[in-house]
Design a protein around this motif. Structure first.
Motif, mmCIF file in Angstrom:
data_model
loop_
_atom_site.group_PDB
_atom_site.id
_atom_site.type_symbol
_atom_site.label_atom_id
_atom_site.label_comp_id
_atom_site.label_asym_id
_atom_site.label_seq_id
_atom_site.Cartn_x
_atom_site.Cartn_y
_atom_site.Cartn_z
ATOM 1 N N ALA A 97 0.832 -1.207 0.000
ATOM 2 C CA ALA A 97 0.000 0.000 0.000
ATOM 3 C C ALA A 97 0.864 1.254 0.000
ATOM 4 O O ALA A 97 0.535 2.244 -0.669
ATOM 5 C CB ALA A 97 -0.925 -0.013 1.209
ATOM 6 N N ARG A 98 1.972 1.233 0.737
ATOM 7 C CA ARG A 98 2.834 2.415 0.771
ATOM 8 C C ARG A 98 3.552 2.646 -0.549
ATOM 9 O O ARG A 98 4.025 3.754 -0.829
ATOM 10 C CB ARG A 98 3.851 2.288 1.908
ATOM 11 C CG ARG A 98 3.244 2.452 3.294
ATOM 12 C CD ARG A 98 4.302 2.643 4.360
ATOM 13 N NE ARG A 98 5.111 1.460 4.571
ATOM 14 C CZ ARG A 98 4.888 0.550 5.513
ATOM 15 N NH1 ARG A 98 3.842 0.688 6.325
ATOM 16 N NH2 ARG A 98 5.687 -0.497 5.654
ATOM 17 N N ARG A 101 0.905 5.166 -3.076
ATOM 18 C CA ARG A 101 0.221 6.116 -2.210
ATOM 19 C C ARG A 101 -0.774 6.954 -3.011
ATOM 20 O O ARG A 101 -0.436 7.512 -4.057
ATOM 21 C CB ARG A 101 1.234 7.025 -1.524
ATOM 22 C CG ARG A 101 2.008 6.291 -0.428
ATOM 23 C CD ARG A 101 2.957 7.200 0.282
ATOM 24 N NE ARG A 101 3.585 6.531 1.422
ATOM 25 C CZ ARG A 101 4.569 7.036 2.130
ATOM 26 N NH1 ARG A 101 5.070 8.224 1.820
ATOM 27 N NH2 ARG A 101 5.077 6.381 3.150
ATOM 28 N N PRO A 102 -2.000 7.077 -2.522
ATOM 29 C CA PRO A 102 -3.008 7.861 -3.245
ATOM 30 C C PRO A 102 -2.787 9.355 -3.048
ATOM 31 O O PRO A 102 -1.978 9.782 -2.215
ATOM 32 C CB PRO A 102 -4.308 7.410 -2.580
ATOM 33 C CG PRO A 102 -3.896 7.100 -1.170
ATOM 34 C CD PRO A 102 -2.527 6.501 -1.276
ATOM 35 N N GLU A 104 -5.425 11.250 -2.165
ATOM 36 C CA GLU A 104 -6.236 11.488 -0.971
ATOM 37 C C GLU A 104 -6.722 10.159 -0.415
ATOM 38 O O GLU A 104 -6.862 9.168 -1.148
ATOM 39 C CB GLU A 104 -7.427 12.401 -1.283
ATOM 40 C CG GLU A 104 -8.386 11.847 -2.330
ATOM 41 C CD GLU A 104 -9.613 12.733 -2.504
ATOM 42 O OE1 GLU A 104 -10.129 13.250 -1.477
ATOM 43 O OE2 GLU A 104 -10.055 12.903 -3.647
ATOM 44 N N SER A 105 -6.958 10.146 0.900
ATOM 45 C CA SER A 105 -7.437 8.926 1.542
ATOM 46 C C SER A 105 -8.289 9.284 2.745
ATOM 47 O O SER A 105 -8.227 10.407 3.259
ATOM 48 C CB SER A 105 -6.258 8.045 1.979
ATOM 49 O OG SER A 105 -5.471 8.704 2.958
ATOM 50 N N GLU A 106 -9.089 8.317 3.168
ATOM 51 C CA GLU A 106 -9.967 8.525 4.314
ATOM 52 C C GLU A 106 -10.178 7.186 5.009
ATOM 53 O O GLU A 106 -10.338 6.150 4.349
ATOM 54 C CB GLU A 106 -11.296 9.110 3.851
ATOM 55 C CG GLU A 106 -12.265 9.416 4.986
ATOM 56 C CD GLU A 106 -13.542 10.060 4.477
ATOM 57 O OE1 GLU A 106 -14.633 9.680 4.962
ATOM 58 O OE2 GLU A 106 -13.453 10.931 3.586
ATOM 59 N N THR A 112 -9.319 1.627 4.543
ATOM 60 C CA THR A 112 -8.809 2.895 4.030
ATOM 61 C C THR A 112 -9.330 3.100 2.620
ATOM 62 O O THR A 112 -9.135 2.241 1.751
ATOM 63 C CB THR A 112 -7.269 2.918 4.012
ATOM 64 O OG1 THR A 112 -6.767 2.641 5.323
ATOM 65 C CG2 THR A 112 -6.766 4.289 3.565
ATOM 66 N N ARG A 114 -9.023 5.106 -0.830
ATOM 67 C CA ARG A 114 -7.888 5.769 -1.481
ATOM 68 C C ARG A 114 -8.284 6.193 -2.889
ATOM 69 O O ARG A 114 -8.978 5.456 -3.600
ATOM 70 C CB ARG A 114 -6.690 4.803 -1.561
ATOM 71 C CG ARG A 114 -6.309 4.200 -0.209
ATOM 72 C CD ARG A 114 -5.266 3.131 -0.347
ATOM 73 N NE ARG A 114 -5.751 2.020 -1.139
ATOM 74 C CZ ARG A 114 -4.960 1.057 -1.634
ATOM 75 N NH1 ARG A 114 -3.667 1.109 -1.418
ATOM 76 N NH2 ARG A 114 -5.468 0.083 -2.342
ATOM 77 N N ALA A 131 -4.090 2.374 -6.309
ATOM 78 C CA ALA A 131 -4.207 3.656 -5.608
ATOM 79 C C ALA A 131 -5.630 4.170 -5.606
ATOM 80 O O ALA A 131 -5.888 5.265 -5.094
ATOM 81 C CB ALA A 131 -3.280 4.689 -6.246
ATOM 82 N N ASN A 132 -6.577 3.421 -6.141
ATOM 83 C CA ASN A 132 -7.970 3.849 -6.249
ATOM 84 C C ASN A 132 -8.905 2.730 -5.828
ATOM 85 O O ASN A 132 -9.832 2.359 -6.555
ATOM 86 C CB ASN A 132 -8.285 4.297 -7.676
ATOM 87 C CG ASN A 132 -7.656 5.623 -8.020
ATOM 88 O OD1 ASN A 132 -8.206 6.676 -7.738
ATOM 89 N ND2 ASN A 132 -6.476 5.585 -8.621
ATOM 90 N N VAL A 239 1.565 9.597 -7.423
ATOM 91 C CA VAL A 239 1.514 8.191 -7.042
ATOM 92 C C VAL A 239 2.870 7.515 -7.262
ATOM 93 O O VAL A 239 3.356 6.761 -6.411
ATOM 94 C CB VAL A 239 0.403 7.461 -7.820
ATOM 95 C CG1 VAL A 239 0.470 5.955 -7.555
ATOM 96 C CG2 VAL A 239 -0.964 8.000 -7.430
#
Length: 341
Positions: A97-98, A101-102, A104-106, A112, A114, A131-132, A239
């Motif tokens: 995942a790192r 990186r997106p 934006e994320s929440e 998570t 992304r 990333a989506n 990204v």
């Protein structure tokens, strides 16, 4: 298989074993296959309305009428792999995942959400599913159906289809969540393998037939080669360049235009290889291997010792190449797309 005292096969699994790893033997459809016996090993993901569903490590769901079962038992988790570095699914999930990186994320409980929205051919899209997509890492803090509705709403607000990424085939993976997504009408679009290997043997490979140049950021030539339709989009650059420590490799051809490129993300002991591509007219010349070897040497210099990469399960050529480099499958992951209205 389980045997009774008289030596007969016996079914020793029930609906109470949903979520456990099982091994069963059953009779195939006699009309089509002659009524042969066959076996299935995987996670028991449902037992409803007289049908047993077992999810294999590849993510394939095997549905068996319970009347066809002739033997079955629960079995321990698959033994640890003997090839490649030791790693758990949660560790590799976080590292992967790192690497993507997106913008934006929440957080949604322990999920998570992304997104990395790009403009491509005059329309809004997400740059890579990785990333989506919503990445589940535990409890979303609400029933799954409600969490998926929140996922739909979040991506719809950004003009994107909703995706959820799940994994199968290792201890702690998400077979039950995948089965629930399918039950709720979500469609699995892509299945890929996450493979791991020791880094040093890759770095020790011969340099190859061409000079490989390394840079800490992708230049325009690298981006145009790898992402021609969206090379200038800021989401793409974000990204690709925002991992923990990122290096980009390229092999220049005529006029300095790249004929091969690659990317590595160094994250602690891990080096993640992505975007390794060779131009159509330059393949089978060792350029892809040369790019990976150069990136591996850089990652070793920065303290990494283990390698990972992701490859789609239907990409036979790439899978064979990586197998020859010592990369073994650790687990499979899948992208599920929201049900269409």
């Amino acid at each position: 298989m389980e045997f009774t005292g008289a030596g007969r096969l016996e079914v020793r699994v029930t609906s109470a074993d949903v979520g456990k790893r099982v091994s069963v033997r059953y009779v195939t459809d006699s009309a089509r296959e002659g009524g042969r016996f066959t076996d299935a090993v995987g996670v028991l993901t449902s037992w409803n309305a007289g049908v047993v569903t077992i999810t294999r490590k590849s993510g394939e769901a095997v549905r068996i009428p319970e009347l066809r079962l002739v033997a079955g038992k629960t079995v321990p988790a698959a033994p640890a792999r003997r090839r490649g570095p030791a790693a758990t699914f949660p560790e590799l999930s976080r590292v992967a995942a790192r690497a993507w990186r997106p913008v934006e994320s929440e957080a949604l409980g322990e999920w998570t959400l992304r997104a990395a929205v790009q403009e491509e051919a005059g329309r809004r899209t997400g740059f890579t599913r990785r990333a989506n997509s919503a990445l589940p890492s535990g409890d979303p803090g609400m029933p799954v159906a409600g969490a998926l509705e929140r996922v739909r709403e979040w991506y719809a607000a950004r003009g994107l289809p909703a995706y959820v990424q799940t994994a199968t085939g290792a201890e702690g993976t998400q077979e039950l969540l995948g089965a629930e997504l399918e039950r709720l009408g979500w469609r699995r679009e892509v299945t890929a393998e996450l493979r791991t290997a020791a880094l040093a043997p890759l770095a020790d490979r011969e340099p190859g037939p061409a000079e490989v140049r390394l840079a800490a950021a992708p230049d325009e030539a690298w981006l145009r080669f790898s992402r021609p339709s969206a090379a200038g989009d800021p989401a793409v650059r974000h990204v690709l360049a925002s991992g923990p420590r990122v290096w980009f490799a390229s092999v220049a051809g005529t006029g300095g235009v790249p004929v091969a490129v690659g990317r590595v993300v160094v994250d602690g002991r891990w080096a993640g290889f992505t975007s390794v591509e060779v131009g159509p007219g330059q393949r089978r010349r060792g350029l892809g291997t040369a790019v990976m070897a150069a990136l591996a040497r850089r990652a070793l210099d920065e303290g990494a010792s283990a390698a990972w990469l992701q490859v789609e399960s239907d990409n036979e050529g790439a899978r064979a190449l990586y197998e020859g480099m010592g990369f073994a499958v650790h687990h499979h992951y899948h992208h599920y797309r929201q049900a269409e209205a």
